[in-house]
Design an enzyme around this catalytic site. Structure first.
Site, PDB file in Angstrom:
ATOM      1  N   GLY A  67      -9.442  10.246  -2.330  1.00  0.00           N
ATOM      2  CA  GLY A  67     -10.167   9.937  -1.103  1.00  0.00           C
ATOM      3  C   GLY A  67     -10.018  11.059  -0.082  1.00  0.00           C
ATOM      4  O   GLY A  67      -9.705  12.199  -0.449  1.00  0.00           O
ATOM      5  N   THR A  83     -12.898   5.928  -3.429  1.00  0.00           N
ATOM      6  CA  THR A  83     -12.263   5.006  -2.496  1.00  0.00           C
ATOM      7  C   THR A  83     -13.058   3.712  -2.473  1.00  0.00           C
ATOM      8  O   THR A  83     -14.280   3.737  -2.572  1.00  0.00           O
ATOM      9  CB  THR A  83     -12.179   5.533  -1.055  1.00  0.00           C
ATOM     10  OG1 THR A  83     -11.803   4.459  -0.192  1.00  0.00           O
ATOM     11  CG2 THR A  83     -13.485   6.084  -0.533  1.00  0.00           C
ATOM     12  N   ILE A  84     -12.333   2.603  -2.341  1.00  0.00           N
ATOM     13  CA  ILE A  84     -13.079   1.358  -2.150  1.00  0.00           C
ATOM     14  C   ILE A  84     -13.649   1.308  -0.736  1.00  0.00           C
ATOM     15  O   ILE A  84     -14.552   0.525  -0.463  1.00  0.00           O
ATOM     16  CB  ILE A  84     -12.204   0.105  -2.394  1.00  0.00           C
ATOM     17  CG1 ILE A  84     -11.065  -0.007  -1.373  1.00  0.00           C
ATOM     18  CG2 ILE A  84     -11.667   0.080  -3.809  1.00  0.00           C
ATOM     19  CD1 ILE A  84     -10.425  -1.387  -1.338  1.00  0.00           C
ATOM     20  N   ASP A  85     -13.108   2.143   0.164  1.00  0.00           N
ATOM     21  CA  ASP A  85     -13.496   2.027   1.581  1.00  0.00           C
ATOM     22  C   ASP A  85     -14.866   2.632   1.895  1.00  0.00           C
ATOM     23  O   ASP A  85     -15.407   2.394   2.969  1.00  0.00           O
ATOM     24  CB  ASP A  85     -12.445   2.713   2.467  1.00  0.00           C
ATOM     25  CG  ASP A  85     -11.081   2.071   2.358  1.00  0.00           C
ATOM     26  OD1 ASP A  85     -11.008   0.923   1.892  1.00  0.00           O
ATOM     27  OD2 ASP A  85     -10.084   2.728   2.719  1.00  0.00           O
ATOM     28  N   GLU A  90     -10.162  -4.948   8.359  1.00  0.00           N
ATOM     29  CA  GLU A  90      -8.770  -4.753   8.812  1.00  0.00           C
ATOM     30  C   GLU A  90      -8.691  -3.860  10.054  1.00  0.00           C
ATOM     31  O   GLU A  90      -7.703  -3.898  10.778  1.00  0.00           O
ATOM     32  CB  GLU A  90      -7.899  -4.184   7.690  1.00  0.00           C
ATOM     33  CG  GLU A  90      -8.303  -2.797   7.219  1.00  0.00           C
ATOM     34  CD  GLU A  90      -7.425  -2.264   6.090  1.00  0.00           C
ATOM     35  OE1 GLU A  90      -6.443  -2.929   5.708  1.00  0.00           O
ATOM     36  OE2 GLU A  90      -7.744  -1.175   5.575  1.00  0.00           O
ATOM     37  N   GLN A 128      -8.618  -6.481  -3.783  1.00  0.00           N
ATOM     38  CA  GLN A 128      -9.861  -5.703  -3.709  1.00  0.00           C
ATOM     39  C   GLN A 128      -9.785  -4.385  -4.472  1.00  0.00           C
ATOM     40  O   GLN A 128     -10.792  -3.760  -4.749  1.00  0.00           O
ATOM     41  CB  GLN A 128     -10.195  -5.390  -2.242  1.00  0.00           C
ATOM     42  CG  GLN A 128     -10.443  -6.622  -1.416  1.00  0.00           C
ATOM     43  CD  GLN A 128     -10.246  -6.354   0.074  1.00  0.00           C
ATOM     44  OE1 GLN A 128     -11.171  -5.953   0.754  1.00  0.00           O
ATOM     45  NE2 GLN A 128      -9.051  -6.576   0.582  1.00  0.00           N
ATOM     46  N   ARG A 129      -8.576  -3.934  -4.768  1.00  0.00           N
ATOM     47  CA  ARG A 129      -8.428  -2.646  -5.445  1.00  0.00           C
ATOM     48  C   ARG A 129      -8.312  -2.789  -6.961  1.00  0.00           C
ATOM     49  O   ARG A 129      -8.302  -1.777  -7.677  1.00  0.00           O
ATOM     50  CB  ARG A 129      -7.185  -1.923  -4.911  1.00  0.00           C
ATOM     51  CG  ARG A 129      -7.342  -1.432  -3.502  1.00  0.00           C
ATOM     52  CD  ARG A 129      -6.868  -0.022  -3.316  1.00  0.00           C
ATOM     53  NE  ARG A 129      -5.519   0.209  -3.732  1.00  0.00           N
ATOM     54  CZ  ARG A 129      -4.549   0.650  -2.925  1.00  0.00           C
ATOM     55  NH1 ARG A 129      -4.805   0.870  -1.651  1.00  0.00           N
ATOM     56  NH2 ARG A 129      -3.361   0.886  -3.395  1.00  0.00           N
TER      57      ARG A 129
END
Ligand code: F6P
Length: 365
Positions: free
Chosen positions: A121, A144-146, A241, A290-291
């Site tokens: 990331g 990245t999941i973000d 978050e 989530q990961r």
């Protein structure tokens, strides 16, 4: 330029789609007759060549990447404490950070690497850029999941995370409705609200609180009350978050050598809402769920495309570049473009507009 051996490593938080990248790198490299050295736990394997956790650096063959396309996680391991310029060590019983970047350069050469593919990331891309400045031949692969890495339309892992949150929202709808409760669901993303926004749209949330759109409690209370008066005594809110109230800040924990950790966003909303509601409020923090999990097809395909593109970038000497998706096409961009800024939700963008148009409240009206 003759390539004989390349390295591949995964850095930062893991995410579904890393194994498809590793698999594609190995398979595409093997067709060119190259060797692929898997580096263990991000730069840990380059900082210390004896590093074993549990297996150490190793040459990867086709057999090593068979049957991993569908697996979450990373067969190479990863770490978010592996910045060579801020490497945590213990000195006199106290943790401190030192610069071990010279060791990384030395070990890259000792391993006989002609190039290194670094999958990570924004933090890992910053490290990749600095290593590239020291002369290492590096190609970056964004993950990245973000979804907060700039200079690419998307990253693998994101859609799998959205899928996870959407599944959770579907389940929470059932129980929220049965009990007439307000359910707050906290999701990852740091300063970016992409997971929250996409999941709110896909999971039929009524409220969505994003870092990019600071909220007011009275606006959320109004939305919940309107629903109650309208015969729907339950509400579902997705809380990123990094969500913060107008004029307020997010709670962040700082640990030596690590990325800052966000915490408490949904709990904070719950505490602010409770005095204004007669309904029960419950908080669910989805966290690391989530990961994990098997990557959805989109992430398997994108990971594969990125892995193949990274090998092609090595072949054509595009060092200091990161593979990227632009308008459905794979391309390369300078790593500095990816780290120059964070990719955030556009509060005026089409997704927010669509969400508002179907009645999702962002806590700002
Ligand atoms: O991968 C990014 C991320 O998932 C963030 O959304 C989250 O805040 C962070 O990782 C937490 O991960 P860790 O505790 O592993 O640093």
């Amino acid at each position: 330029m003759t390539i004989k051996r390349i390295g591949v490593m995964t850095g930062g938080g893991d995410c579904p789609g890393l194994n498809p990248v590793i698999r594609a790198v190995v398979l595409a490299a093997k067709t060119r007759g190259w060797e692929v050295m898997g580096i263990e736990d991000a730069t840990h394997g380059l900082i210390d060549l004896d590093y074993r956790s549990p297996r150490g650096n190793r040459l990867l063959e086709e057999a090593d990447v068979a049957e991993i396309l569908q697996d979450g996680g990373t067969i190479l391991g990863t770490s978010n404490k592996s910045d060579p310029w801020n490497y945590v060590v213990e000195r006199d019983g106290q943790e401190t950070t030192i610069d071990v970047s010279a060791r990384v350069v030395e070990n890259y050469h000792k391993l006989g690497l002609d190039a290194l593919i670094s999958v990570g990331g924004d933090g890992s891309m910053k490290i990749a850029k600095k290593l590239s400045n020291l002369g290492l031949r590096i190609v970056g692969v964004p993950k990245t999941i973000d979804q907060d890495v700039a200079a690419t339309d998307t990253t693998f892992g994101f859609m799998t995370a959205v899928r996870c949150v959407t599944d959770a929202l579907d389940r929470l709808h059932d129980t929220a409705e049965s009990h007439g409760r307000v359910m707050l669901v906290e999701v990852m993303g740091r300063n970016a609200g992409h997971i929250a926004l996409h999941a709110a749209l896909a999971g039929d949330a009524h409220i969505c609180l994003l870092p990019e759109i600071p909220y007011r409690v009275d606006s959320i209370v109004k939305k919940i009350s309107r629903r109650r008066v309208g015969g729907r005594p339950y509400s579902i809110a997705v809380v990123a978050e990094g969500a913060r109230p107008q004029g307020g800040e997010v709670d962040i924990e700082h640990k030596l050598g690590e990325m800052p950790k966000f915490f408490g966003a949904a709990q904070r909303v719950a505490v602010s809402l409770e005095p204004h509601l007669e309904l029960d409020v419950r908080v669910t923090i989805l966290g690391y769920l989530q990961r994990g999990g098997s990557p959805v097809p989109f992430d398997r395909i994108l990971g594969t495309r990125y892995g193949v593109a990274a090998v092609e970038a090595v072949e054509t000497g595009k060092f200091g570049q990161m593979v990227s998706l632009s308008n459905q096409e794979i391309t390369t961009v300078p790593i500095e473009d990816a780290i120059a800024q964070q990719r955030l939700v556009d509060p005026q963008g089409q997704l927010v507009h669509a969400a508002r148009s179907v009645g999702i409240c962002f806590g700002d009206d």
